[in-house]
Design an enzyme around this catalytic site. Structure first.
Site, PDB file in Angstrom:
ATOM      1  N   GLU A  90       0.742  -1.119   0.058  1.00 29.58           N
ATOM      2  CA  GLU A  90       0.059   0.043   0.059  1.00 29.58           C
ATOM      3  C   GLU A  90       0.986   1.215  -0.230  1.00 29.58           C
ATOM      4  O   GLU A  90       1.590   1.412   0.919  1.00 29.58           O
ATOM      5  CB  GLU A  90      -0.867  -0.109   1.259  1.00 29.58           C
ATOM      6  CG  GLU A  90      -2.039  -1.044   1.139  1.00 29.58           C
ATOM      7  CD  GLU A  90      -2.886  -0.882   2.570  1.00 29.58           C
ATOM      8  OE1 GLU A  90      -3.653   0.058   2.551  1.00 29.58           O
ATOM      9  OE2 GLU A  90      -2.819  -1.711   3.279  1.00 29.58           O
ATOM     10  N   ILE A  91       0.896   2.013  -1.218  1.00 29.25           N
ATOM     11  CA  ILE A  91       1.611   3.164  -1.081  1.00 29.25           C
ATOM     12  C   ILE A  91       0.871   4.372  -0.855  1.00 29.25           C
ATOM     13  O   ILE A  91      -0.154   4.679  -1.582  1.00 29.25           O
ATOM     14  CB  ILE A  91       2.371   3.469  -2.440  1.00 29.25           C
ATOM     15  CG1 ILE A  91       3.189   2.123  -2.761  1.00 29.25           C
ATOM     16  CG2 ILE A  91       3.129   4.640  -2.445  1.00 29.25           C
ATOM     17  CD1 ILE A  91       3.985   2.025  -4.150  1.00 29.25           C
TER      18      ILE A  91
END
Length: 266
Positions: free
Chosen positions: A99-100
Site C-alpha cells: 500500500e503506497i
C-alpha cells in the site's frame, strides 16, 4: 528460505548478504552510511511522536532526495509528515501487498521510488488515499468488530478460525489477531472506532482486546494470546474460555454459512 529450498545459489546468497550492513545508533559510522541512502524504511511502533522523531533524525543525516517510507497500521501519513523539513519525500509501504499512501504533499518522485522498490521486491503495489486505516485495515477493522460480535453470539474461537479457513482465508481471524499481535489488533480496532467508519465499527465489543493487553496476552510474540504457543505448536489458551465467558451474551447456534456471511459482508 530460498537457499534452503535451493532456489538460490550459495554464491548469490553470499553476494546478497554482503550488501547488508548492520548498524545501530551507537555505531560511529551510522550517520555516514545513512548519508548515502536513497530510501529509508521505518518500522517503529505505533507512536506518532516517536515516528516524527525518527523523521527528524533521518532528515538530519540523509541526502535531500532520500525517500522516507513509514510503516503504520492506521496513523495518517499527513500527521507523520507534519513539521518535516522534506514532507514531499514521505510515503508509506505495507507488505506483502504494498500500500503506497502519499499525503497531499508527497512528490511524484517519491511515489515512483516506492513503486519501483515494491516492484523489485515482487510486491503488488496499490496507490491508496491517506485516510484512517488506508485500504487493508479499513477492511480489517470492521472484520475484527464482527469477530467480537460472533464471540458474543456464542461462536467458539476454533469454529471461527476453521470456518473462515474453509471459506478461503489463509488463516482464521483469531489466529490473525495473535500473529499480528493483540496489541496492534487492539490499536487498529480502537483507532478506527474513533475514525470515519461510523456504523461499520459498531455492534461488537473491542474491549475484549484491551483487557487481554492488561493480562499481557499479546499473542504469538509473548507465547500466549487467544492461543498458547510452545515452540512451533499452538493450542487454545487454557484460560481463554473462562476469560471470554462474561462477553458471551447468547448462543445463536450459527452455522458456517451464517459466520462466513457475517464476516465477509461486514
Amino acid at each position: 528460505t530460498k537457499l534452503k529450498r535451493r532456489r538460490m545459489t550459495k554464491y548469490q546468497h553470499n553476494l546478497n548478504t554482503s550488501n547488508v550492513v548492520p548498524l545501530t545508533d551507537e555505531a560511529p559510522a551510522w550517520e555516514r552510511h545513512f548519508g548515502n541512502a536513497d530510501l529509508v524504511i521505518e518500522a517503529v511502533f505505533e507512536d506518532l511522536d516517536l515516528k516524527r522523531k525518527i523523521v527528524a533524525d533521518m532528515e538530519r543525516v540523509t541526502p535531500s532526495h532520500c525517500v522516507f517510507a513509514t510503516n503504520t497500521s492506521a496513523i495518517p501519513i499527513s500527521d507523520i509528515a507534519l513539521g518535516a523539513q522534506r514532507p514531499e519525500n514521505i510515503s508509506f509501504p505495507q507488505m506483502p501487498l504494498l500500500e503506497i499512501i502519499p499525503h497531499e504533499g508527497t512528490s511524484d518522485a517519491a511515489k515512483a521510488t516506492a513503486f519501483e522498490v515494491g516492484t523489485k521486491q515482487g510486491k503488488t503495489c496499490v496507490m491508496v488515499k491517506d485516510v484512517p486505516g488506508f485500504y487493508v485495515n479499513r477492511c480489517l477493522g470492521p472484520l475484527l468488530v464482527e469477530v467480537t460480535a460472533l464471540v458474543r453470539d456464542g461462536v467458539p474461537l476454533e469454529k471461527l478460525d476453521a470456518t473462515m479457513k474453509k471459506f478461503g482465508m489463509p488463516v482464521g481471524p483469531v489466529t490473525l489477531a495473535d500473529e499480528v499481535g493483540v496489541d496492534v489488533t487492539s490499536h487498529v480496532a480502537t483507532f478506527l472506532s474513533n475514525a470515519d467508519l461510523g456504523v461499520r465499527m459498531s455492534g461488537g465489543d473491542i474491549s475484549i482486546f484491551q483487557t487481554m493487553l492488561d493480562k499481557k496476552w499479546l499473542g504469538k510474540k509473548t507465547g500466549k494470546g487467544f492461543y498458547a504457543y510452545k515452540g512451533k505448536k499452538k493450542s487454545l489458551n487454557p484460560e481463554i474460555h473462562s476469560y471470554l465467558q462474561p462477553f458471551v451474551q447468547r448462543d445463536l447456534g450459527l452455522d458456517e454459512q451464517d459466520i462466513q456471511d457475517r464476516i465477509i459482508t461486514r
